[in-house]
Design a protein around this motif. Sequence first.
Motif, short mmCIF file in Angstrom:
data_model
loop_
_atom_site.label_atom_id
_atom_site.label_comp_id
_atom_site.label_asym_id
_atom_site.label_seq_id
_atom_site.Cartn_x
_atom_site.Cartn_y
_atom_site.Cartn_z
N THR A 197 0.81 -1.23 0.00
CA THR A 197 0.00 0.00 0.00
C THR A 197 0.83 1.26 0.00
O THR A 197 0.33 2.34 -0.32
CB THR A 197 -0.92 0.02 1.23
OG1 THR A 197 -0.11 0.14 2.42
CG2 THR A 197 -1.77 -1.25 1.31
N GLY A 198 2.11 1.16 0.40
CA GLY A 198 2.95 2.35 0.51
C GLY A 198 2.65 3.19 1.74
O GLY A 198 3.23 4.26 1.94
N GLU A 199 1.75 2.70 2.60
CA GLU A 199 1.38 3.45 3.80
C GLU A 199 2.56 3.51 4.77
O GLU A 199 3.28 2.53 4.98
CB GLU A 199 0.18 2.77 4.48
CG GLU A 199 -0.33 3.54 5.69
CD GLU A 199 -1.53 2.87 6.34
OE1 GLU A 199 -1.94 3.30 7.43
OE2 GLU A 199 -2.04 1.88 5.76
N ALA A 200 2.76 4.69 5.35
CA ALA A 200 3.89 4.91 6.25
C ALA A 200 3.58 4.38 7.64
O ALA A 200 2.48 4.59 8.18
CB ALA A 200 4.22 6.39 6.33
N LEU A 201 4.56 3.71 8.23
CA LEU A 201 4.48 3.28 9.62
C LEU A 201 5.49 4.13 10.41
O LEU A 201 6.70 3.96 10.30
CB LEU A 201 4.81 1.79 9.75
CG LEU A 201 4.89 1.24 11.19
CD1 LEU A 201 3.56 1.41 11.92
CD2 LEU A 201 5.33 -0.23 11.18
#
Length: 1037
Positions: A538-542
């Motif tokens: 997803t490319g979502e940042a953690l």
Amino acid sequence: MLLCRVSVVRQTLAKWGSRSQRGNGLLHRTLSLSSSRCHGVSSREGSAQPAESAIARGLYRETVLLPRTEFPMKLTGQKLLDRELEIQQECGFADLYSWQRERKVKKEFCLHDGPPYANGDPHVGHALNKILKDIRNRFEMLRGRQVHYIPGWDCHGLPIELKALGELGTNSLSPLQIRQKAQAFAEGAIARQKAAFQRWGVMADWNQCYYTYDGAYEAAQLKVFQEIHSKGFIYQDYKPVFWSPSSRTALAEAELEYNPEHVSRAIYATFPLITMPPQIVSEAAHLESVSVLVWTTQPWTIHANQAVCYMPNAQYSVVKRANTSQLLLVATERTANVAALLGTELESVDTFMGSQLEGGICKHPTIPHKKVPLLPANHVTMAKGTGLVHTAPAHGMEDYSVASQFKLSVECMVDEDGKFTELAGPELQNLYVMREGTEKVISMLKECGALVKEEQCVHSYPYDWRTKQPVFIRPSKQWFINMVTLKDKAKEALQKVSVLPESARGSLLAMLDRRTYWCISRQRSWGVPIPVFYHRDTGEALINKHTISHIAKLFKEKGSNCWWELPIATLLPVEVLKKSKAGPVTDYILGEDVLDIWFDSGASWAAVLEEEIERDTEEPESHLSWLPAPLRKPLVTESDSRADAYVEGKDQIGGWFQSSLLTSVAVRNKAPYKSLVVHGFAVSEKGEKMSKSLGNVVDPDAVINGGKDPSMPAYGADVLRWWVAESNIFSEVHIGPSALNSARDSISKLRNTLRFLLGNLWGFDPRVQAVDPKEMHYIDQYMLHLLHEYSIKVTDAYSEFDASRVIRVLQAFITKDLSSFYFSIIKDRLYCDPKDSLGRRSCQTVLEEILDGVTRSIAPILPHLAEEVYLYAPGHEKGETLFKSGWIKSSSVWRQPGLEEAVEGACAIRDSFLSSIPGKNVAQYDLTIAIEPGLLFELMESLQEEPTSTSSQLAELMMVAQVNLTSEVPRDLPPDALLSHGTFLINLEGGVIREESAYSIAVVPTSAAQCPRCRRFTAKSADCLCLRCQTVVSQAH
């Protein structure tokens, strides 16, 4: 009535203390005479007078107490350099900072060092900054405060990376290889700069500095990042940023420099109006083929156009070109300028308000079938162009705001190298937008008939401050700090900060106003990694407090290289994933961006000043417990851990000053500093910016040790320090042979004055031979009063970061009060009175106080000279150093305004006398002073009780053979007597009693002979000693 007033004076005089040896009248501090002292007799201390040369050949040579000292008159060349290094070694320069940190004191002074960039050799800009700071630090230490000053270096960033790699480039190297080379380069630069700072005499513990590549520092920085992120200020977004194709990274505003001579190919182009705005359809039914005329200095952005913007409350006109009958829509206010530019008349066909243009649609000139709307916007101005603004949201900040409001596309057609991508079409793909890409777009506009005019436009344009190449704006996914609310808090915090000069406050506020967001991510390897992980799919940042805190601990232990060295499972362990409610570690990859170096240095307050920042209850350890003990020592009396001062050049208004303010306000809601001192840049003597190509670069090493050019001898470190102190630091600071020679000459004159003082203190020990001020001659008490005033002025100037005022006050004191006045008066008493007489010891006591006061006052500026003088000065144990013995020891008891005014009253009479015999030897005259009975007569009687005297304090002050003090002018004056008159206004008790006293003076050549020993005209015959000298000589034998 007069007798009553005289009685009041006598009563007040009696309160003043015991009488001096040569006068019984004592003056009360409430006396106030309306006169200022003028000195008409000058004497160069240390120079031989005619009397002295005669003594050298004469019979009484051994009985005269001439100056004697081993303190060298002059040091030049290698002797000077060797002596400065000896002083540093002998007087413990290297250990001074640590010594003062161990003292128990009530107050601390904290000057936080802005880290210089570790990318080159030391230069005069470094010298200006570091010496300026050291002057204040040494002053604060001398006056009993514990100085907190930890030098630092800014070690990350592209300039270091580029210099370290040289011609290698980055394509063949891994991030770790790049970082290793960059750190090695930075360490070399730091070593050279540190050695130079030590040679300049800068006081610090050079074994305990801070470096932004140090793991402990990086951990502190990430804690600041965590705090700002947790408060919602940090976010990731896709938006336009300044992009440097030469560096292949995003840049912040502070990393730009504007070239005012940049030349752009500006164009006027048309966008055919294909849908008439609904509000003017009926009015414009007769209009056909109207084109909107736009102007831009960046033709390559036309291909990315998404709209044309207008000003809603401005008036717009459809005009017809007289030479082509073409119909153009332009702002009415700009019609005349456009007509002149096109070289044709423009006939107004119709006029509308900007708000009526809503709903209009244009045809894109270079992209077939693309339509662009007419949209209202607040950023449209009438200063240039046509009043209609070509809008490319991907390549302009205001354009992006319009896109956000109207949901326009922000698609980017330009890559990281500054080339058009395939989205721009085959004709433009792979062309550099600022070179051949611009040429191609202009050609395309010509082909479709949309180009109306092309011109050369010279204007200010942003450049990459590192590579000196133009930048442009392009959108990319970056990390930002939201400035909308933060900058208001920052401006509020600034109101509590003192700014020197005050004019710099406006620049600080203006730069804050211009900043809507701060891009803090950079696409490089040499920096502190942003501790973020991205989901593979997803490319979502953690990124959260758990991930950041864990990475910070690793950085503290291993340094930030571990971001590339350790497996991701160690960087993102199971317990952190669990707290973050995230999936397995295999779902994530490492982020590749590093933090902006302004964020690096902007967090230094947390790493160096702050004992403990706000922290989560799950992380109970002190923030600074991660740092070495010397860096961890909390401020002594301040709980808010703000620095007393930040001192940097004016380029830091938009740099370190601002980044430090923003990070501190975001975390602690307060500025990290109580005051800002903003100094100018070092420039050549002609006021030019220093440049190797111009050959005007001044190397501080050459200043100290001598250069290849004969015009640059070895000046030593103190000359460099004097240059800094003497300069007006709030403007551009000029340096070159003239400035340095002037500094050297000033120090030489000061050295001679100090040598004169030392010479006349030979054999004098103030610990056992000093005279109590109450027993001193009035002129000596008066000098202590002046010394007290001098110490106050000097202290105030240092406290206000005004070292140039210190030098002006010093030079005025030496020239006016010492050389031209006191030294010329006391030489007879020093050289010819009995060695242990009260008068001579009184004078020596004052000379020792002056030597001590002047030496301490120059010590912050000239530490080498001050310590050298102190080695020869009497009154302290061997091995004791000046910097460990405190500030000027002037006493408030010395302050005696009444005495000052009385002596200056006598000086006023002296001035009248000197002006009556210009150019003559005053010692060859007798002086009669006639004063009507009253207050002035009382004052003069306190200086001479007898009607006639050759040895009174009044005679000494007048420097004549004999003084007659009388109430009326004698009637039997000889024919050659010079008679003059004057008045002197006396104010008593704050003006309650005022009396203007008249006086007359009569000057006649003395009939006495010159004494062969003291050379005063007080002997009965030329072969006979005067009474004073007879006594001294007889005692000597």
